[in-house]
Design a protein around this motif. Structure first.
Motif, short mmCIF file in Angstrom:
data_model
loop_
_atom_site.label_atom_id
_atom_site.label_comp_id
_atom_site.label_asym_id
_atom_site.label_seq_id
_atom_site.Cartn_x
_atom_site.Cartn_y
_atom_site.Cartn_z
N PRO A 115 49.41 17.82 30.48
CA PRO A 115 49.80 16.41 30.66
C PRO A 115 51.27 16.12 30.31
CG PRO A 115 47.65 16.54 29.64
CD PRO A 115 48.14 17.95 29.74
N ASN A 116 51.83 16.78 29.30
CA ASN A 116 53.22 16.49 28.91
C ASN A 116 54.25 16.99 29.91
OD1 ASN A 116 52.54 15.09 26.68
ND2 ASN A 116 53.11 16.67 25.19
N LYS A 117 53.84 17.89 30.83
CA LYS A 117 54.77 18.38 31.85
C LYS A 117 54.45 17.80 33.24
CE LYS A 117 55.75 22.75 29.50
NZ LYS A 117 56.14 24.16 29.67
N ASP A 118 53.42 16.97 33.28
CA ASP A 118 52.91 16.44 34.55
C ASP A 118 53.77 15.24 35.00
OD1 ASP A 118 51.18 15.41 36.58
OD2 ASP A 118 50.13 14.21 35.06
N VAL A 119 54.95 15.55 35.58
CA VAL A 119 55.92 14.49 35.90
C VAL A 119 55.43 13.55 37.02
CG1 VAL A 119 57.97 15.63 35.02
CG2 VAL A 119 57.24 16.09 37.37
N ASP A 120 54.40 13.97 37.77
CA ASP A 120 53.82 13.07 38.78
C ASP A 120 52.85 12.08 38.15
OD1 ASP A 120 54.85 13.46 41.38
OD2 ASP A 120 53.83 15.39 41.54
N GLY A 121 52.40 12.37 36.93
CA GLY A 121 51.48 11.46 36.23
C GLY A 121 50.08 11.44 36.82
N PHE A 122 49.67 12.54 37.50
CA PHE A 122 48.36 12.56 38.17
C PHE A 122 47.25 13.14 37.31
CE2 PHE A 122 50.66 13.01 42.56
CZ PHE A 122 51.03 11.67 42.48
N HIS A 123 47.60 13.73 36.16
CA HIS A 123 46.55 14.28 35.28
C HIS A 123 45.69 13.13 34.74
CE1 HIS A 123 44.65 16.24 31.87
NE2 HIS A 123 44.99 17.40 32.40
N LEU A 124 44.39 13.42 34.58
CA LEU A 124 43.47 12.37 34.10
C LEU A 124 43.94 11.75 32.80
CD1 LEU A 124 39.93 13.92 34.68
CD2 LEU A 124 41.07 12.12 35.97
N GLN A 125 44.53 12.56 31.93
CA GLN A 125 44.99 12.03 30.63
C GLN A 125 46.11 11.00 30.84
OE1 GLN A 125 45.61 14.89 27.41
NE2 GLN A 125 47.39 13.66 26.79
N ASN A 126 47.00 11.27 31.80
CA ASN A 126 48.09 10.32 32.06
C ASN A 126 47.58 9.06 32.76
OD1 ASN A 126 50.36 11.56 30.86
ND2 ASN A 126 50.40 13.08 32.52
N LEU A 127 46.66 9.24 33.71
CA LEU A 127 46.10 8.05 34.39
C LEU A 127 45.28 7.24 33.39
CD1 LEU A 127 45.08 9.64 37.82
CD2 LEU A 127 46.94 8.03 37.41
N GLY A 128 44.59 7.95 32.49
CA GLY A 128 43.80 7.27 31.45
C GLY A 128 44.69 6.49 30.51
N SER A 129 45.83 7.07 30.15
CA SER A 129 46.77 6.35 29.27
C SER A 129 47.24 5.07 29.95
CB SER A 129 48.00 7.21 28.98
OG SER A 129 47.64 8.35 28.28
N LEU A 130 47.55 5.19 31.23
CA LEU A 130 48.02 4.00 31.96
C LEU A 130 46.92 2.93 31.98
CD1 LEU A 130 49.92 2.45 33.86
CD2 LEU A 130 49.12 3.88 35.75
N ALA A 131 45.67 3.37 32.22
CA ALA A 131 44.58 2.40 32.29
C ALA A 131 44.32 1.75 30.94
CB ALA A 131 43.31 3.09 32.79
N SER A 132 44.68 2.44 29.85
CA SER A 132 44.42 1.84 28.54
C SER A 132 45.73 1.35 27.90
CB SER A 132 43.68 2.81 27.64
OG SER A 132 44.39 4.03 27.58
N ASN A 133 46.73 1.11 28.74
CA ASN A 133 47.99 0.48 28.32
C ASN A 133 48.76 1.25 27.27
OD1 ASN A 133 47.27 -1.60 29.97
ND2 ASN A 133 46.47 -2.87 28.32
N SER A 134 48.59 2.59 27.22
CA SER A 134 49.42 3.30 26.25
C SER A 134 50.29 4.30 27.02
CB SER A 134 48.56 3.99 25.21
OG SER A 134 47.83 5.02 25.79
N ASN A 135 51.35 4.70 26.35
CA ASN A 135 52.38 5.47 27.04
C ASN A 135 52.03 6.91 27.32
OD1 ASN A 135 54.55 4.03 27.91
ND2 ASN A 135 55.47 3.92 25.87
N GLY A 136 51.89 7.25 28.58
CA GLY A 136 51.80 8.65 28.99
C GLY A 136 52.89 8.81 30.02
N ILE A 137 52.63 9.59 31.07
CA ILE A 137 53.58 9.66 32.18
C ILE A 137 52.95 8.89 33.34
CG2 ILE A 137 54.84 11.18 33.75
CD1 ILE A 137 54.94 13.27 31.55
#
Ligand code: NAD
Length: 301
Positions: A115-137
């Motif tokens: 997830p920390n290298k996923d610059v497209d932000g498509f990993h579930l962890q990054n999409l999940g962060s977005l859905a829960s309003n916390s900072n991912g990619i």
């Protein structure tokens, strides 16, 4: 007539800011961020997209290279490359150019990048962060839509938005950024947001878009949005890209019937020259964010 939002100009502005950020890192003895793209097969559109991304990386001062895999490579070959890059401390960002060949599983491939290298932000962890309003990619297209709204001074607080398209990589992340609370980490836009999709009857779609202060279209259906569907003064953002061949030449067209909608909208984007270049710039911003995460991570070890 609507004001045309110049995506190229905004993208240049962002790229210059990012170049200055990287320069100040270098001045502080930090290494350059490093981005690796993986391209599979010979799709001509993918080739152009990867080249554009790497050109932007070069301008900003992001070290980069592209790995080319044959069309008939196995998913295992691709996962091996990703695994190698995941483990390489010098690599900050990894992007796999989509679409993949039909014999590969997009979901599995997107989940293979850490997830920390996923610059497209498509990993579930990054999409999940977005859905829960916390900072991912956050996916670059969604960031691009937000950035162009902010830089064009479009009013959003408490206004109505319609997003046409619900894909997990484009429509949904856009809707998440528009609707959420601006007081949270991700800095969303507090809009009353409705998502429409292929099963929204056209008459319903028209009713909803007519109430919208902001319409974002990401359906990939040329001419979907016409002037009857737009409230006078609304902002219309066209994310759609369809590649058509006219007289042996490729042309890119969006989802908005530009000529007619321009007469009623307050602001409008073009295709090409709208969301596309800003998306590339935001992908570079994500790479710098990934490099910062990598740096902090290595420092804490
Ligand atoms: P997709 O095919 O995965 O999703 C399309 C979405 O549109 C679906 O959710 C579908 O339900 C909806 N849709 C289809 N027909 C519709 C209709 N008649 N009315 C309402 N909704 C309808 O595509 P995607 O990956 O989400 O991309 C969408 C578009 O955005 C494509 O044209 C793509 O090329 C473009 N795109 C542009 C950028 C950029 O930077 N500008 C980036 C990514 C994708």
């Amino acid at each position: 007539k609507a004001v045309i939002i110049n995506g190229k100009e905004i993208a240049n502005e962002i790229q210059n800011e990012l170049r200055a950020t990287v320069q100040s890192w270098i001045n502080n003895d930090k290494k350059r961020p490093k981005l690796v793209a993986i391209k599979i097969g010979n799709d001509p559109a993918s080739k152009v997209y990867v080249e554009r991304k790497m050109k932007a990386a070069n301008f900003i001062g992001i070290e980069n290279y592209t790995i080319h895999l044959e069309e008939n490579s196995s998913q295992q070959d691709l996962l091996k490359e990703i695994d190698y890059l995941n483990k390489d401390e010098n690599v900050d960002g990894i992007l796999v150019q989509l679409p993949l060949p039909k014999h590969m599983n997009e979901h599995e491939v997107c989940q293979a990048i850490v997830p920390n290298k996923d610059v497209d932000g498509f990993h579930l962890q990054n999409l999940g962060s977005l859905a829960s309003n916390s900072n991912g990619i956050i996916p670059a297209t969604a960031l691009a839509v937000k950035e162009l709204i902010i830089r064009s001074n479009i009013e959003t607080f408490g206004k109505n938005a319609v997003v046409v398209g619900r894909s997990k990589h484009v429509g949904l992340p856009i809707a998440l950024l528009l609707h959420a609370d601006s007081r949270d980490e991700i800095g969303a836009l507090d809009m009353t947001t409705t998502i429409c999709h292929r099963h929204t009857p056209h008459t319903e779609l028209e009713k909803l878009t007519k109430l919208a202060d902001l319409i974002v279209v990401a359906a990939g259906i040329p001419g979907l949005i016409t002037k009857e569907m737009v409230k006078p003064g609304a902002c219309v953002i066209d994310v759609g890209i369809t590649r058509i061949k006219i007289d042996n030449k490729y042309k890119l067209i969006g989802d908005v019937d530009f000529e007619s909608v321009q007469a009623v909208a307050g602001h409008i984007t073009t295709v090409p020259g709208g969301v596309g270049p800003i998306t590339v710039a935001m992908l570079m911003k994500n790479t710098i964010l990934a490099a910062k995460k990598n740096y902090d991570n290595l420092k804490s070890q």
